[in-house]
Design an enzyme around this catalytic site. Structure first.
Site, short mmCIF file in Angstrom:
data_model
loop_
_atom_site.label_atom_id
_atom_site.label_comp_id
_atom_site.label_asym_id
_atom_site.label_seq_id
_atom_site.Cartn_x
_atom_site.Cartn_y
_atom_site.Cartn_z
N SER A 147 42.62 35.33 29.46
CA SER A 147 41.44 35.78 28.73
C SER A 147 41.63 35.45 27.26
CB SER A 147 41.27 37.30 28.88
OG SER A 147 40.34 37.78 27.93
N TYR A 160 45.26 45.74 28.96
CA TYR A 160 44.53 44.57 29.49
C TYR A 160 44.88 43.32 28.67
CZ TYR A 160 40.87 41.33 30.81
OH TYR A 160 40.21 40.21 31.23
P1 NAP Z 1 34.55 40.71 38.65
O1 NAP Z 1 33.19 40.15 38.78
O2 NAP Z 1 34.72 42.19 38.53
O3 NAP Z 1 35.44 40.14 39.84
C1 NAP Z 1 36.75 40.60 40.06
C2 NAP Z 1 37.19 40.11 41.42
O4 NAP Z 1 38.52 40.60 41.67
C3 NAP Z 1 36.30 40.61 42.53
O5 NAP Z 1 36.18 39.60 43.51
C4 NAP Z 1 37.08 41.79 43.10
O6 NAP Z 1 36.72 41.93 44.45
C5 NAP Z 1 38.52 41.29 42.93
N1 NAP Z 1 39.49 42.37 42.89
C6 NAP Z 1 39.50 43.46 42.06
N2 NAP Z 1 40.53 44.26 42.37
C7 NAP Z 1 41.18 43.66 43.42
C8 NAP Z 1 42.29 44.03 44.19
N3 NAP Z 1 42.98 45.16 43.96
N4 NAP Z 1 42.69 43.22 45.20
C9 NAP Z 1 41.99 42.07 45.46
N5 NAP Z 1 40.92 41.67 44.75
C10 NAP Z 1 40.51 42.48 43.75
O7 NAP Z 1 35.27 40.12 37.34
P2 NAP Z 1 35.37 38.63 36.76
O8 NAP Z 1 34.80 38.66 35.41
O9 NAP Z 1 34.87 37.65 37.75
O10 NAP Z 1 36.95 38.55 36.60
C11 NAP Z 1 37.73 37.49 37.12
C12 NAP Z 1 38.90 37.25 36.18
O11 NAP Z 1 38.41 36.82 34.90
C13 NAP Z 1 39.75 38.49 35.90
O12 NAP Z 1 41.11 38.14 35.94
C14 NAP Z 1 39.35 38.88 34.48
O13 NAP Z 1 40.39 39.56 33.81
C15 NAP Z 1 39.06 37.52 33.88
N6 NAP Z 1 38.21 37.54 32.70
C16 NAP Z 1 36.95 38.01 32.76
C17 NAP Z 1 36.17 38.04 31.60
C18 NAP Z 1 34.78 38.56 31.60
O14 NAP Z 1 34.21 38.77 30.50
N7 NAP Z 1 34.15 38.78 32.74
C19 NAP Z 1 36.70 37.57 30.40
C20 NAP Z 1 38.01 37.09 30.38
C21 NAP Z 1 38.76 37.07 31.53
P3 NAP Z 1 36.80 43.26 45.36
O15 NAP Z 1 36.22 44.37 44.56
O16 NAP Z 1 36.02 42.86 46.55
O17 NAP Z 1 38.26 43.44 45.66
#
Ligand code: NAP
Length: 273
Positions: A147, A160
């Protein structure tokens, strides 16, 4: 595990964690369209299966799903075994992660530990599981989702941000250890992206902010960075030279640490008068 099969892809199989929603679901879509077979991992089986059915129908690729909680030792171990045993796997996308905006005074330490378990421990163990097979074939790609707050560490919750700094550092070390053995490493640093991440983190309104990117744009840019051979991709950073300079300055510090003597500013002066 559910399975939909077609002819085996010459590109092999990409295993994507956190593929049921957000960035991971877009990686699934884009990688299937690039010709990869897929193994999709997350906890929500219904969502995974719906995505798998759609992608299989639209792309003809083989899409398997494994419902697993990567915070649970047995769930994590199941995915580690798949990464060790399934020789068709050519790419790992370590994407599953959770965030928080809570200050250290308000955060629940058990939640922080669970965040470390997912964002750091699971990502590390899955990388260790897949790396030896990739090295033995002298090919394979590991994409780790960090991130921008891994650098801009004061913006969100400290645990985080630190977990994402870990992912960035770990990527540098993977690069050092694996690149000359034929394994590609890419660390991706998204800034704010419009996903459910913000609902889980406790700051839903960020999804509507003008500076927030769509998950589709984020993944398309990250894959463009991969195609260009980037080790670190920061889609929202407009001037790539900003990263190049920062990285050059960081590396220039390395040889300066090795000194048996402390710097003069740390020499204790005793007043003998
Ligand atoms: P998201 O829409 O909340 O998706 C998170 C995914 O992780 C979902 O598929 C969720 O599915 C899965 N997950 C959560 N807990 C889990 C667990 N214990 N075991 C297995 N799977 C799990 O968030 P996103 O934004 O796509 O995030 C993806 C990555 O991008 C993360 O690493 C996040 O830190 C990073 N990121 C996001 C942002 C942002 O602004 N969105 C910015 C920088 C970095 P289930 O609930 O079905 O398990």
């Amino acid at each position: 595990m559910t399975s939909s099969t077609s002819n085996t892809s010459p590109k092999g199989t990409a295993l994507i964690t956190g593929a049921s929603a957000g960035i991971g679901a877009v990686y699934a879509d884009r990688l299937a369209r690039r010709g990869y077979d897929l193994i999709l991992v997350a906890r929500n089986a219904e969502r995974l299966n719906a995505l798998a059915s759609r992608l299989q129908a639209e792309t003809g690729r083989s899409v398997n799903t494994i419902a697993a909680d990567l915070n649970d030792k047995a769930g994590l171990s199941k995915i580690e075994n798949v990464l060790r045993d399934d020789k068709s796997i050519t790419m790992l996308v370590n994407n599953a992660g959770v965030g928080s905006v809570a200050s250290i005074l308000k955060g629940d330490v058990d939640e922080m530990e669970a965040m470390i378990d997912l964002n750091i421990t699971a990502l590390t163990r899955l990388t260790y599981a897949v790396a030896p097979g990739f090295v033995s074939k002298a090919s394979g790609t590991i994409i780790n989702i960090s991130s921008a707050v891994g650098i801009a560490v004061e913006l969100l919750n400290g645990v985080y941000s630190a977990s994402k700094s870990y992912v960035l550092s770990f990527g540098h070390a993977l690069q050092r250890d694996l690149a000359d053995k034929g394994v590609r490493i890419q660390t991706v640093l998204p800034a704010a992206t419009a996903t459910e991440f913000w609902d889980v983190a406790g700051y839903s309104s960020q999804k509507e902010a003008a500076s927030t990117m769509t998950a589709e744009d984020l993944v398309d840019a990250a894959l463009a960075g991969l195609d260009q051979g980037e080790l670190v991709t920061i889609p929202t950073l407009q001037d790539g030279n900003d990263w190049t300079r920062w990285e050059a300055d960081r590396r220039a510090l390395t040889p300066k640490f090795a000194n048996a003597k402390a710097a003069p500013r740390y020499v204790v002066t005793t007043n003998k008068a």
